[in-house]
Enzyme design. Structure first.
Site, mmCIF file in Angstrom:
data_model
loop_
_atom_site.group_PDB
_atom_site.id
_atom_site.type_symbol
_atom_site.label_atom_id
_atom_site.label_comp_id
_atom_site.label_asym_id
_atom_site.label_seq_id
_atom_site.Cartn_x
_atom_site.Cartn_y
_atom_site.Cartn_z
ATOM 1 N NE ARG A 206 -31.898 66.877 9.765
ATOM 2 C CZ ARG A 206 -32.121 66.265 8.593
ATOM 3 N NH1 ARG A 206 -32.116 66.959 7.470
ATOM 4 N NH2 ARG A 206 -32.356 64.986 8.532
ATOM 5 C CB CYS A 333 -25.238 65.516 -1.754
ATOM 6 S SG CYS A 333 -26.426 66.301 -2.837
HETATM 7 N N1 SAH Z 1 -31.166 70.589 3.799
HETATM 8 C C1 SAH Z 1 -32.312 69.803 3.472
HETATM 9 C C2 SAH Z 1 -32.152 69.022 2.201
HETATM 10 C C3 SAH Z 1 -31.873 69.870 0.970
HETATM 11 S S1 SAH Z 1 -32.235 69.063 -0.513
HETATM 12 C C4 SAH Z 1 -32.674 68.922 4.661
HETATM 13 O O1 SAH Z 1 -31.932 68.898 5.667
HETATM 14 O O2 SAH Z 1 -33.707 68.255 4.615
HETATM 15 C C5 SAH Z 1 -32.112 70.289 -1.694
HETATM 16 C C6 SAH Z 1 -33.301 71.224 -1.803
HETATM 17 O O3 SAH Z 1 -32.930 72.253 -2.722
HETATM 18 C C7 SAH Z 1 -34.604 70.649 -2.348
HETATM 19 O O4 SAH Z 1 -35.619 70.869 -1.404
HETATM 20 C C8 SAH Z 1 -34.900 71.448 -3.633
HETATM 21 O O5 SAH Z 1 -36.288 71.779 -3.766
HETATM 22 C C9 SAH Z 1 -34.105 72.692 -3.417
HETATM 23 N N2 SAH Z 1 -33.592 73.405 -4.608
HETATM 24 C C10 SAH Z 1 -33.005 72.895 -5.705
HETATM 25 N N3 SAH Z 1 -32.543 73.867 -6.507
HETATM 26 C C11 SAH Z 1 -32.833 75.046 -5.894
HETATM 27 C C12 SAH Z 1 -32.598 76.419 -6.205
HETATM 28 N N4 SAH Z 1 -31.938 76.778 -7.296
HETATM 29 N N5 SAH Z 1 -33.035 77.346 -5.334
HETATM 30 C C13 SAH Z 1 -33.702 76.995 -4.215
HETATM 31 N N6 SAH Z 1 -33.927 75.707 -3.865
HETATM 32 C C14 SAH Z 1 -33.519 74.752 -4.694
#
Ligand code: SAH
Length: 389
Positions: A206, A333
């Site tokens: 980040r 991940c």
């Molecule tokens: N970048 C974030 C973490 C991402 S975790 C951080 O820095 O905190 C992955 C996220 O993807 C989750 O919040 C989940 O709700 C979302 N997600 C999963 N499948 C998805 C989809 N098809 N479209 C949109 N969001 C999705």
């Protein structure tokens, strides 16, 4: 209790890989139960290792030590103390991973710190058995306000364990706990958030994102969760950051986190990233920076192919939506998708999009998520920061 390792599996021992699969065990004595301490010996009877037994998992034994030592309170305390010391002093309102399972030589145990609170995940039968002792030791070493368990993870099914959450010691954490990360403030929902509440593994990435934001940029943060990357991008001067996530509750908290840092009325889009990207392509929208941090697509080797198609699809769309010189930060991940394979998928998507790009940074998890060289499976988070031409 003893288990005898097949002679042809001695290589695992030389390599100090902590997983002993059921097929590698020739026979065992006694009837070790869930989480029992078992000594691994060679066919000739020599001591090899000692660990915890998982009767229902194909990973039958997880090695705790390669030395002939007792697994008692003193052992757990020594290991926990060392992992905590490796993190150095954590400022009181910050968050860190204190124990990163196999890579901290404590297979199956995750401990995260959020300010005064600790969150524990027991991923294996062995750790489940010892979690109360571990909580007592953590309490003695760190004196937290409370230790909360977030063992609601599907891998526990492979151990024959049910998912469980709840207070282990001290006070129950409030609905939201505030933490400071690189001087940005975030609310963390310890009891109901993803993982243990926050994606601590993206802390450094980040910051790297912020380093590449230029004032006035149009940014899209896909799979935003509670707005981590969005807060950093705004703070670095982005004009707009669209946070996209399928989860309404994640976006609600993203809104609160953005407000907590002084950014209000920012665009939040609830929807499926695959569709959102197609909509933007149809509308001809372009962006200066796109962050793609999807959840783990590859859950097992059976769905690896479809997971790779998923990664390729979103990267293909993202490449198309970037302005010339635009920045893509793209992650996977999935432990099953190794860094080389991920790079190939991202490159394949670039080729299909008919564009060219440079890799500016290779990304991974920060040092509080170490990867033991003896445990390559620990390198689950990988990413690329690219400039598209
Ligand atoms: N970048 C974030 C973490 C991402 S975790 C951080 O820095 O905190 C992955 C996220 O993807 C989750 O919040 C989940 O709700 C979302 N997600 C999963 N499948 C998805 C989809 N098809 N479209 C949109 N969001 C999705």
């Amino acid at each position: 209790m003893k288990a005898v390792l097949h002679n042809d599996r001695l290589k695992t021992i030389q390599r100090r890989h902590p997983w002993i699969f059921s097929k590698a065990i020739k026979r065992f004595s006694g009837s070790p139960g869930s989480g029992d301490v078992v000594t691994l010996v060679s066919e000739g009877g020599d001591f090899l290792a000692r660990g915890l037994w998982s009767p229902e998992s194909t990973i039958r034994l997880r090695v705790l030590t390669w030395e002939d030592e007792l697994i008692d309170t003193g052992f757990w305390e020594k290991r926990l103390k060392r992992a905590i010391a490796w993190r150095g002093s954590v400022p009181p309102n910050e968050a860190r991973r204190l124990v990163h399972a196999e890579s901290d030589y404590l297979p199956g145990l995750v401990v995260d710190q959020y300010g005064g609170w600790l969150v524990l995940q027991a991923l294996t039968a062995g750790i489940d058995r010892y979690k109360h002792d571990i909580a007592e030791i953590l309490n003695k070493l760190l004196n937290p306000r409370g230790i909360y368990e977030r063992s609601d993870v599907d891998v526990r099914a492979r151990e024959g364990l049910k998912e469980t959450t709840g207070l282990l010691l001290g006070e129950t954490p409030p609905d939201l706990v505030e933490i400071l990360e690189n001087n940005h403030r975030f609310w963390v929902d310890i009891q109901h958030g993803h993982k243990t509440g926050f994606y601590l593994d993206q802390r450094e990435n980040r910051q790297i994102c912020a380093d590449f934001v230029q004032p006035g940029m149009q940014v899209m943060n896909l799979f935003s969760y509670t707005g981590g990357f969005s807060v950093y991008a705004y703070a670095a001067g982005a004009e707009t950051v669209i946070s996209v996530d399928a989860s309404h509750s994640a976006l609600e908290l993203a809104d609160q986190n953005l407000a907590l840092n002084g950014f209000s009325d920012t665009p939040l889009l609830a929807g499926d990233v695959f569709e959102v990207l197609r909509d933007y392509r149809r509308e001809g929208q372009t962006f200066d920076m796109i962050i793609l941090d999807p959840p783990k697509f590859a859950k097992s080797s059976q769905n690896l192919e479809s997971a790779l198609r998923g990664y390729k699809d979103i990267n293909f769309l993202a490449w198309q939506l970037l302005k010339p010189n635009g920045i893509l930060m793209t992650f996977s991940c999935s432990g099953l998708v190794e860094a080389d394979l991920f790079r190939k998928v991202v490159f394949g998507a670039l080729e299909d999009a008919g564009r060219d790009a440079q890799v500016l940074r290779q990304l991974e998890a920060p040092p509080d998520h170490p990867v033991a060289l003896t445990f390559p499976e620990g390198a689950y988070l990988k990413g690329l920061l690219c400039r598209v031409i």
